[in-house]
Every structure is written in C-alpha cells, then in structure tokens.
Scaffold this active site. Structure first.
Site, PDB file in Angstrom:
ATOM      1  N   LYS A  54     -13.170 -18.993 -43.737  1.00  0.00           N
ATOM      2  CA  LYS A  54     -13.956 -20.216 -43.926  1.00  0.00           C
ATOM      3  C   LYS A  54     -13.512 -21.205 -42.862  1.00  0.00           C
ATOM      4  CE  LYS A  54     -15.141 -23.629 -47.543  1.00  0.00           C
ATOM      5  NZ  LYS A  54     -14.882 -24.088 -48.918  1.00  0.00           N
ATOM      6  N   SER A  87     -19.138 -24.613 -51.834  1.00  0.00           N
ATOM      7  CA  SER A  87     -19.216 -24.891 -50.424  1.00  0.00           C
ATOM      8  C   SER A  87     -18.917 -23.702 -49.515  1.00  0.00           C
ATOM      9  CB  SER A  87     -18.240 -26.011 -50.079  1.00  0.00           C
ATOM     10  OG  SER A  87     -16.896 -25.588 -50.276  1.00  0.00           O
ATOM     11  N   SER A 101     -16.091 -23.807 -55.441  1.00  0.00           N
ATOM     12  CA  SER A 101     -16.604 -23.346 -54.152  1.00  0.00           C
ATOM     13  C   SER A 101     -16.306 -21.912 -53.771  1.00  0.00           C
ATOM     14  CB  SER A 101     -16.107 -24.257 -53.037  1.00  0.00           C
ATOM     15  OG  SER A 101     -16.873 -25.415 -53.021  1.00  0.00           O
TER      16      SER A 101
HETATM   17  N1  GLN Z   1     -19.536 -28.439 -55.488  1.00  0.00           N
HETATM   18  C1  GLN Z   1     -18.328 -29.174 -55.748  1.00  0.00           C
HETATM   19  C2  GLN Z   1     -18.307 -30.379 -54.855  1.00  0.00           C
HETATM   20  O1  GLN Z   1     -19.255 -30.620 -54.219  1.00  0.00           O
HETATM   21  C3  GLN Z   1     -17.136 -28.308 -55.512  1.00  0.00           C
HETATM   22  C4  GLN Z   1     -16.892 -28.068 -54.085  1.00  0.00           C
HETATM   23  C5  GLN Z   1     -15.658 -27.276 -53.819  1.00  0.00           C
HETATM   24  O2  GLN Z   1     -15.146 -26.566 -54.674  1.00  0.00           O
HETATM   25  N2  GLN Z   1     -15.140 -27.445 -52.614  1.00  0.00           N
HETATM   26  O3  GLN Z   1     -17.357 -31.098 -54.796  1.00  0.00           O
END
Ligand code: GLN
Length: 484
Positions: free
Chosen positions: A76, A151, A175
């Site tokens: 990532k 994400s 995410s």
């Molecule tokens: N979707 C959640 C957010 O927008 C979690 C994102 C994540 O786990 N990095 O914060």
C-alpha cells in the site's frame, strides 16, 4: 502462474519449476495488460522488482532461500519505501521519496519478497471507496462500475485480480477488512501493536495497524508472521513473541464458541449479504463450532466515537505537511501565510480537509471535554463490551460490511453515508482487537465477506478458523471473470 497461492509459489520456486525472475516478469506484464483499467497501482517498480527477483534467485542457487523468498508482493502506498515514491494517495506527497524503508517493508524484503510496486489508496487512508485518491478511483475487478472499498482498495483489487499474490494494507477503521470483503479476498488486521507502524504514514496513531491481503488464510498466515513483531522504533509496538501462524491452521473447530453480535444483524444489512453470511456460519457450525447470540450494546456509539477520535488524531498528524518540511508547496506565494494556506488547501483533497477541520474543532479549548474526552469515554465503553463477550465466547463473527460493493460515485458526495460503510469494523479498531474478513459467497454476483473478530493477540486462532472454513468452501478460489 498468476493464480497460484503463496504456498504453491513457494513450492514451485523450491522445485525450480520457474525462477523468481520469470514469475516477477509474468506479474509485471499482467499488471500492465490485464490490470490496466483497474488503477490499482500508483507506482510500478519493474526495474527494482526484477533486480530483487534476480537476487532471490541467486540466494536460492546458493541454498539460502526461505519460504517467502522470491515471492512478489505489493505495498500500500502508505508504507515508506527507500528511493521509491510514497504518495499516500495525496497530491501533498506526490513528490515524496522516503530516505528509508518502513519496518514492514524492511522485514518482508529481508524475508526475500519482491516488491512489484505501490498500490492506490484513499488519500491518507481516509475513505471507504478509494475515491478520495489523488490518482483517481480504483475499480472493483468483479464489476468495474463499482468501488473496491477503501482505503486499501488498490491492494484488495490487485490481489483479487491476480496481479499479485499478496499485498499489504493498513486498517484504522476497516481499511483492510472492508475492501477485502468487497473484492472477495482474505484480509487480516492484527491486534494493535502487533505490526510496527514505523514508516507507515500516520493517519490516526491510536487506531492505525498494518496487515495483509491474500487469497487464502494460509497465505495471509505466512506473510503476517514475517511482518509482525516488536520494533523498538515504534513505541506502541508490543514486546511479545510472534507465534508461527501456519502451525495452528489445522486446529479443528469442534467446541469453538462463536458469538454472533446481534447488532451486526439488524437494520441496514442487505438481505443477500445476510444469506451469504448465514450460509458461512452454517459451515462453521457443521464443523462443530457452537454459535450463540451475544450483544455489544455500545456498538452504535462506534461511528460517532471514531469520527471524533480519528479526525482529532489526523489533524495533529497532518500538521507536519506545511509546504516547508514535507510535501507540496504552492506556486508563487505572496507571503508566509499565503504559502501555508495555499499549500495545504491545494495539496490536500476535500475529505482530508474536512477531517482536519473537524479534528481541530474537537480538540480546541472549550470543546475538548465535550468531544474528545467524551469520545475517549465512549471508546472505553465499546472496549468493555468486547471484554465482556470474550468471557463467554472465543471469537465473534458477522458480516464485514452491511452491503456488497456500491457504485462508483454513488456516495462520493455523501460523507455520512460513506462513513456508515464501516459500521461493523470501526469498533474493532477502537478496542485494538484483531479482525479479519474471509470470502463468504456472493450477493447479486458481488463478493460478501465474513468478519471474524478475536481477543487480543488471537490472530492465530482467527487464521485457523478462516483456514478451516476455506477447507470446506471454495469462495476464496473464485476469480473475477475478467481476471481468471
Ligand atoms: N473508512 C474509514 C475512514 O474513512 C476507515 C479508514 C481506514 O481504516 N483507514 O476513516
């Protein structure tokens, strides 16, 4: 070759059926050709990958290769990689080349793994659809009009589309698990502190945790073992030995107590998702697991609690991107103030700016007690719920996400609706527990994930349950039609 698992590749390399260089070349071609429309990668490092592959082949010739040696992976784009851009999905870091490798990158390289490139992601890991990326959205390999989740959407899509056998991810509120569910792959977020955060660009430091996407629990076990463990450079890294996660994969499910939090099965759960999850639970039960309903009464607090704590921490973490020390700087600033304002205004996208504003507000004098302190108290209530249920059951299970992949654009302008995609995953981060998502069938031809949540440092047990499930189901072996 692109459809083989890590353990199969490990065997193939050991038996000399192909070299790491051949394997790496095949995947690089596949990323360029089959993967072209997905936008799963921000950067592909063909030269670096081939050099690493040749070095792995040389180690193998010399009889020095370990089980992961020569196996390709993708990181990532939140993990710092020395000499190769780390963008974090943001214009702010579009030109950032780290002078060092993140611990995760370093450890997997030390295990001999070959980095193909860096995967696309929501900007600074804020999002559930990959649509906040500066580099544009990733497409879901199962239906390219839909989101892959976020994400870590690039990593999930890349593993699902067979562009790489494994990829790293990070999970602050879901995410890893949510995109794993939406893309039909296996993803695990370990206990907070299990994987070093050093060199992993911070979003919300008390919630962020690295983990892995793979096509099976066995593959995830091999890679998680290699990336986990104490790191003196991360003060929240836990000094506890890493078990061999592959050694406990065959533990039978007989007598395992599985709690089904009733809050996961209520309103808002898509009927097709529910059917698939029920069928998956029936498989666990046939294997001897005992299912029983439990309750996490404070679960409903997790969305508002998370959306105070995560923005508060992000507003502090992202203050370093000021156009001076790091990142993007605007052209021709009038004066210092203009430089700060425009660098941050132009360098960050809308969602990141929204979070910085919310977080700064929540932390400001006069509001701190009403928001941040209150959120910390709610966080404790949520953790206590888990502590209580883990006195009764060994693990929890339910749907990873209430719905299958939604259409690109559908929620991009509705942040609250987007935030609700993580309703089943956020609480796990607030409590610091390990969680994973396992492919569990389809709803209207779109993948569904079964979420498993364990007690602290019980990732070995989660991987074992997932592996047993995968011995009695073949959802994880199915490939999207265009990427078989
Ligand atoms: N979707 C959640 C957010 O927008 C979690 C994102 C994540 O786990 N990095 O914060």
């Amino acid at each position: 070759m692109h459809d083989l698992s890590v353990s199969e590749l490990s065997r193939g390399l050991a038996q000399g059926e192909y070299s790491s260089e051949e394997l790496t070349r095949a995947l690089l071609t596949r990323i360029e050709q089959a993967g072209a429309g997905l936008n799963a990668f921000v950067t592909v490092d063909a030269d670096g990958a081939l050099a690493a592959a040749r070095a792995a082949d040389a180690r193998r010739q010399a009889g020095e290769a370990g089980p992961l040696d020569g196996i390709p992976l993708a990181h990532k784009d939140i993990f710092c990689t020395r000499g190769l851009r780390t963008s974090c999905g943001s214009r702010m870091l579009d030109n950032f080349v780290a002078p060092y490798d993140a611990t995760v990158v370093e450890r997997l390289a030390a295990a001999g793994m070959v980095m193909l490139g860096k995967t696309n992601m929501d900007e600074f890991a804020m999002g559930s659809s990959n649509e906040t990326s500066f580099y544009g959205p990733v497409r879901n390999p199962w239906d390219q009009t839909r989101v892959p989740g976020g994400s870590s959407g690039g990593s999930a899509a890349a593993v699902a589309a067979r562009l790489t056998p494994v990829a790293t991810g990070t999970d602050t509120g879901g995410s890893i698990r949510q995109p794993a569910a939406l893309c039909g792959v296996t993803g695990i977020k370990p206990t907070y502190g299990r994987v070093s955060r050093w060199g992993m660009i911070a979003f919300a430091s008390s919630l962020d945790q690295g983990g892995v996407f793979a096509r099976s629990a066995e593959d995830a076990a091999m890679v998680l073992g290699a990336m986990s463990g104490f790191d003196s450079r991360d003060s929240t890294s836990v000094e506890q030995a890493v078990p061999d996660y592959t050694a406990t994969l065959d533990q039978p499910l007989k007598g395992l107590k599985v709690g089904l939090p009733k809050e996961f099965f209520g309103e808002g759960l898509e009927p097709g998702v529910r059917e698939a999850v029920d069928a998956a639970l029936a498989v666990l039960s046939e294997q001897g697991a005992e299912l029983r309903e439990v309750s996490l009464p404070n679960l409903a607090l997790s969305v508002p609690t998370y959306y105070v704590i995560a923005p508060a921490e992000c507003s502090s973490n992202l203050s370093r991107y000021d156009g001076v020390r790091f990142g993007y700087r605007c052209d021709n600033p009038r004066d210092l103030e203009d430089m700060y304002k425009r660098s941050r205004g132009e360098g960050f996208g809308d969602e990141v700016q929204r979070r910085i504003l919310v977080g700064t507000y929540a932390l400001s004098a006069g509001y701190y007690d009403a928001y941040y302190l209150k959120a910390q108290q709610c966080r404790r209530l949520i953790s206590d719920d888990f502590r209580r249920v883990f006195e009764e059951v060994d693990v929890l299970a339910g749907p990873t996400a209430p719905e299958a992949a939604f259409a690109l654009g559908e929620r991009a302008d509705d942040p609250v609706r987007m935030y609700l995609s993580d309703i089943n995953t956020l609480a796990v981060n607030l409590a610091g527990l390990p969680g994973m998502s396992v492919p569990a069938g389809f709803a209207d031809k779109l993948p569904v994930g079964l979420q498993l949540i364990g007690n602290y440092f019980d990732e070995g047990r989660l991987l074992g349950i997932a592996h047993q499930f995968q011995q009695h189901s073949d959802w994880h072996r199915q490939a999207p039609a265009d990427f078989a």
